[in-house]
Write a protein that holds these residues in place. Structure first.
Motif: not given
Length: 116
Positions: A102, A104-106, A68, A47, A60-61, A63-64, A55
């Protein structure tokens, strides 16, 4: 007059790093130590952690942890890892591109710029 010139110069130096990083919807680019704060590898993924507030500029989002993951299913997964480490070691400009399909950010693409 000399003091104000010195103060302005100091401000340019302080904020130069912030101007060098830019994230917009599905990509972030700039000098590696400004674009992201760290690269983390654990037993399941690699990551990239971004500075707080990144963010808000992305479509995209993250994670906490404001991170990404690299796309582990990519045939170039190991190459992307190597390129990230090279960028960090040499403090080179990078461009990270996220998967647009996606929520979620990847990270699907890593570009290391050796000449600007």
């Amino acid at each position: 007059m000399k003091f104000s010139t010195l103060a302005i110069s100091a401000l340019f130096i302080i904020f130069a790093g912030q101007a060098a990083a830019s994230c917009d919807k599905y990509s972030c680019e700039g000098v590696s130590n400004v674009v992201f704060s760290s690269v983390v590898a654990n037993t399941t993924q690699v990551k990239v952690k971004f500075p707080q507030g990144t963010n808000a500029t992305l479509a995209c989002n993250l994670d906490q942890e404001e991170a990404a993951a690299l796309n582990k299913t990519s045939e170039n997964y190991r190459n992307m890892q190597s390129m990230l480490l090279t960028a960090v070691a040499a403090n080179l400009p990078v461009k990270l591109t996220f998967n647009q399909a996606s929520a979620n950010c990847q990270i699907d693409e890593v570009e290391v710029k050796v000449v600007e």
